[in-house]
Design an enzyme around this catalytic site. Structure first.
Site, PDB file in Angstrom:
ATOM      1  N   GLU A  43       3.926  74.236  54.814  1.00  0.00           N
ATOM      2  CA  GLU A  43       5.117  73.549  54.319  1.00  0.00           C
ATOM      3  C   GLU A  43       6.153  74.607  53.973  1.00  0.00           C
ATOM      4  OE1 GLU A  43       6.773  70.310  51.034  1.00  0.00           O
ATOM      5  OE2 GLU A  43       4.792  71.194  50.750  1.00  0.00           O
ATOM      6  N   GLU A  68       7.494  79.193  49.560  1.00  0.00           N
ATOM      7  CA  GLU A  68       8.617  78.979  48.649  1.00  0.00           C
ATOM      8  C   GLU A  68       9.275  80.326  48.370  1.00  0.00           C
ATOM      9  OE1 GLU A  68      11.485  77.769  46.626  1.00  0.00           O
ATOM     10  OE2 GLU A  68      10.125  76.177  47.282  1.00  0.00           O
ATOM     11  N   ASP A 100      10.874  84.403  52.383  1.00  0.00           N
ATOM     12  CA  ASP A 100      11.994  83.744  53.033  1.00  0.00           C
ATOM     13  C   ASP A 100      11.507  83.205  54.373  1.00  0.00           C
ATOM     14  OD1 ASP A 100      14.374  83.296  54.647  1.00  0.00           O
ATOM     15  OD2 ASP A 100      15.481  84.452  53.153  1.00  0.00           O
ATOM     16  N   ASP A 122      17.128  71.946  51.505  1.00  0.00           N
ATOM     17  CA  ASP A 122      18.510  72.173  51.081  1.00  0.00           C
ATOM     18  C   ASP A 122      19.440  71.820  52.241  1.00  0.00           C
ATOM     19  OD1 ASP A 122      20.986  73.235  50.275  1.00  0.00           O
ATOM     20  OD2 ASP A 122      20.034  74.854  49.157  1.00  0.00           O
ATOM     21  N   ASP A 158      16.480  62.462  52.323  1.00  0.00           N
ATOM     22  CA  ASP A 158      17.278  61.282  51.992  1.00  0.00           C
ATOM     23  C   ASP A 158      18.738  61.525  52.353  1.00  0.00           C
ATOM     24  OD1 ASP A 158      17.787  63.162  49.902  1.00  0.00           O
ATOM     25  OD2 ASP A 158      18.597  61.529  48.687  1.00  0.00           O
ATOM     26  N   THR A 197       6.437  63.018  48.338  1.00  0.00           N
ATOM     27  CA  THR A 197       6.778  64.162  47.510  1.00  0.00           C
ATOM     28  C   THR A 197       7.413  63.653  46.215  1.00  0.00           C
ATOM     29  OG1 THR A 197       9.071  64.467  48.214  1.00  0.00           O
ATOM     30  CG2 THR A 197       7.360  65.360  49.659  1.00  0.00           C
ATOM     31  N   GLU A 198       7.621  64.564  45.271  1.00  0.00           N
ATOM     32  CA  GLU A 198       8.280  64.175  44.021  1.00  0.00           C
ATOM     33  C   GLU A 198       9.700  63.681  44.282  1.00  0.00           C
ATOM     34  OE1 GLU A 198       7.500  67.970  42.113  1.00  0.00           O
ATOM     35  OE2 GLU A 198       6.357  66.927  40.568  1.00  0.00           O
ATOM     36  N   TYR A 199      10.415  64.391  45.161  1.00  0.00           N
ATOM     37  CA  TYR A 199      11.778  63.973  45.488  1.00  0.00           C
ATOM     38  C   TYR A 199      11.775  62.611  46.185  1.00  0.00           C
ATOM     39  CZ  TYR A 199      14.025  68.427  44.317  1.00  0.00           C
ATOM     40  OH  TYR A 199      14.528  69.511  43.649  1.00  0.00           O
TER      41      TYR A 199
END
Length: 221
Positions: A43, A68, A100, A122, A158, A197-199
């Protein structure tokens, strides 16, 4: 908003047994990092890690790597994992990296990764930053270098503008668009087996439709 500059985050990452240090040294030998030789899914931009920890628990037959680039965000994932493991949830098939994503071809060899997840990345809304979007053709080229011949990328967001951009980028490349929807939670076929996911929970509870696409490499190898 990204979490940044939590005191001690960098030290905690360096000392954590859950984080792969100097991941470039494992290029071509990732199967030796894990207890079992299994397909590897990654991921990119894992945030606090809930999605990947849920997947690792549900699918012990797959090895996972969470990527991450922000210290303080990765720290939150480490704290959550530590909490879960204290309560008896042990992950032998999951590691994290603080890197990165542009360095992926330096970390994984050709054909070492079976699937890539991109969740609520992002959007980099300014046009001059388009190359930084994780679904840009520049990043698709990087994924192409590390995936197996029929490797897949799954992307959820989203942000409709980012999703439309992503669909256009796929059209301009040699990737196959296997499936897509502008409203995942009302698509009976694509929502099967969906891990949120949380989002995703947050945005869908606000009534925001979740977009998803699945793309695969053309089999040229």
């Amino acid at each position: 908003m990204r979490l940044r500059n939590i005191p001690g985050a960098q030290d905690a990452i360096l000392e954590s047994p859950y984080v792969i240090q100097q991941p470039e040294s494992h290029k071509g030998s990732w199967e030796n990092v894990f207890e079992k030789k299994q397909p590897i899914h990654i991921e990119v931009g894992m945030g606090k890690g809930r999605f990947l920890m849920d997947l690792a628990r549900l699918h012990p037959e797959i090895n996972y790597v969470g990527i991450e680039m922000y210290d303080s965000v990765l720290l939150r994932a480490l704290q959550k994992r530590h909490e879960l493991e204290e309560n008896g949830v042990v992950y032998s098939n999951l590691y994290f990296m603080r890197v990165d994503a542009r360095l992926l071809p330096d970390i994984f060899d050709k054909g070492e990764v079976d699937k890539i997840y991109l969740n609520f990345s992002d959007p980099w809304p300014k046009a001059r930053h388009a190359k930084r979007r994780l679904t840009s053709r520049e990043f698709l080229a990087r994924y192409d270098q590390i995936l197996v011949p029929d490797g897949k990328v799954e992307f959820k967001t989203d942000n409709k503008g980012l999703f439309e951009f992503s669909l256009e980028e796929v059209k301009e490349t040699k990737w196959n668009l296997d499936a897509f929807t502008f409203d995942l939670h009302h698509n009976e076929e694509m929502v099967k087996g969906n891990v949120m996911t949380e989002y995703e929970e947050k945005f869908s509870s606000m009534g925001n439709p979740i977009c998803k696409m699945v793309i695969s490499r053309q089999k040229t190898d």
